[in-house]
Each structure stands twice: as C-alpha cells, then as structure tokens.
Write a protein that holds these residues in place. Structure first.
Motif: not given
Length: 78
Positions: A12-17
């Motif tokens: 949660e809260g992490l963006l791609c990739p």
C-alpha cells in the motif's frame, strides 16, 4: 498460514513498478503452490500483476477491491 494465503505482502502506498518487483522477490522465496496475498493502492497493479504472473509462470487467482485498497492473490508457479 491462513486459509486463503501463505504469505502476506503490504504494498500500500507504493507506485508502479514497486508492487510487482516486491511480489517477484517474495514469490522467488516461496515454495511452488504457495499463495501470496498482496495488498496495493496503485491502480496499475491491476494490470501489472496479472501480466507479470502470465510471463513468470505464476497463477493470478483473484483481486478484491475494498475502498482504495485492492487485495491480490497469486499462486506460485513451478
């Protein structure tokens, strides 16, 4: 172990990739057939995770959306 997964991974809260990269690392340490439950808020994970599973030989089981968080379940391949 719970009844629907063996390992949980909070992205949660992490963006791609990053959700895919963390899933790959965690799955590599798991035994074939084990299930990873990953939670993420990045909407791109809904596209990236199934694609990653198809390419890497894992089984994308399902995705369940609860508000801003989506829970994905992946069965580790051979």
């Amino acid at each position: 172990m719970t009844d629907d997964h063996d390992i949980a991974l909070d992205c949660e809260g992490l963006l791609c990739p990053l959700p895919v990269l963390r899933a790959r690392k965690r799955l590599a340490a798991m035994r074939p057939g084990q299930i990873l439950r990953l939670t993420a808020t990045d909407r791109m994970a809904a596209i990236d995770l199934p694609h990653f599973c198809a390419e890497a030989g894992h089984t994308f089981l399902d995705a369940t959306e609860t508000g801003p968080v989506t829970t994905y379940r992946i069965r580790r391949g051979p």
